[in-house]
Scaffold this active site. Sequence first.
Site, short mmCIF file in Angstrom:
data_model
loop_
_atom_site.label_atom_id
_atom_site.label_comp_id
_atom_site.label_asym_id
_atom_site.label_seq_id
_atom_site.Cartn_x
_atom_site.Cartn_y
_atom_site.Cartn_z
N THR A 1 -24.24 4.34 -9.42
CA THR A 1 -24.53 2.30 -9.60
C THR A 1 -25.83 2.11 -9.15
OG1 THR A 1 -25.39 3.46 -6.71
CG2 THR A 1 -22.53 3.46 -7.02
N ASP B 1 -37.03 9.65 -18.66
CA ASP B 1 -37.09 9.17 -17.33
C ASP B 1 -38.01 9.74 -16.57
OD1 ASP B 1 -36.97 11.13 -14.57
OD2 ASP B 1 -34.82 10.49 -14.90
N ASP C 1 -38.22 13.24 -15.10
CA ASP C 1 -37.92 14.31 -15.51
C ASP C 1 -38.95 15.11 -16.69
OD1 ASP C 1 -35.66 14.77 -14.36
OD2 ASP C 1 -34.12 14.13 -15.81
N ARG D 1 -33.31 7.25 -6.93
CA ARG D 1 -31.70 6.09 -7.12
C ARG D 1 -30.09 6.62 -7.42
NH1 ARG D 1 -32.56 1.99 -12.62
NH2 ARG D 1 -32.38 4.24 -13.54
#
Length: 212
Positions: free
Chosen positions: A107, A203, A206, A103
């Site tokens: 945007t 995340d 991560d 992703r």
Amino acid sequence: MKTLVVDHPLVAHKLTTLRDATTDSPTFRRLADELVTLLAYEATRDVRVADVTVTTPVAQAEGVRLTRPQPLVVPILRAGLGMLDGMTRLLPTAEVGFLGMVRNEGTLQATTYATRLPDDLSGRQCYVLDPMLATGGTLAAAIRLLMGRGADDVTAICLLAAPEGIAHMEEKLADCPVPVRVVTAAVDSHLNEKGFIVPGLGDAGDRLYGVV
Ligand SMILES: O=P(O)(O)OC[C@H]1O[C@H](OP(=O)(O)OP(=O)(O)O)[C@H](O)[C@@H]1O
Ligand SMILES: O=c1cc[nH]c(=O)[nH]1
Ligand SMILES: [Mg+2]
């Protein structure tokens, strides 16, 4: 599209530790693995089986076996890889295909950078693994791709979902002629301005594999 939130104290317990920002990567990986197995138990409730008879040491017994073609498990790289072992532990005969999607952080649009899937998925039940259903762009695109190859039954397993992502998928997949299900441990409050799930767990990629 149907959404199932698995309501179980062990699921909630493991998810709470995943959310905790002080949980380190090794613990996060282990808990994600354990949580997937619990979610997969619910997600595979409609896995296709056929009646069989086996002979026990005592008598004949009626039972069931998974049918062919085997289900296809599709982790979405990178973070979905952290769910693969937990899923195949429950479905060891499943085949595994891979989808690499990322992703764009500005945007929030998802792009596909790797595809390793059978060309023909006719008659296959597919289980897509992705820990986070945020805007839903990634998962909707992944499911469309699988249906384009003929998948006739798709279940996505997510650790966490946002209401906006579920609504987006319902809209994008409204004309979808095949059953689509999302199984998750929780639906959180909302997305923040960066497209992160709130309160979420940060995340997922991560936290599993480190910041790249
Ligand atoms: O619902 P969406 O708004 O599309 O967002 C969800 C996607 O974002 C994350 O992947 P990311 O792009 O961070 O890639 P990674 O797995 O390599 O970290 C996550 O693992 C999902 O694939
Ligand atoms: O909260 C979020 C949203 C997208 N991807 C993640 O890893 N976490
Ligand atoms: Mg990521």
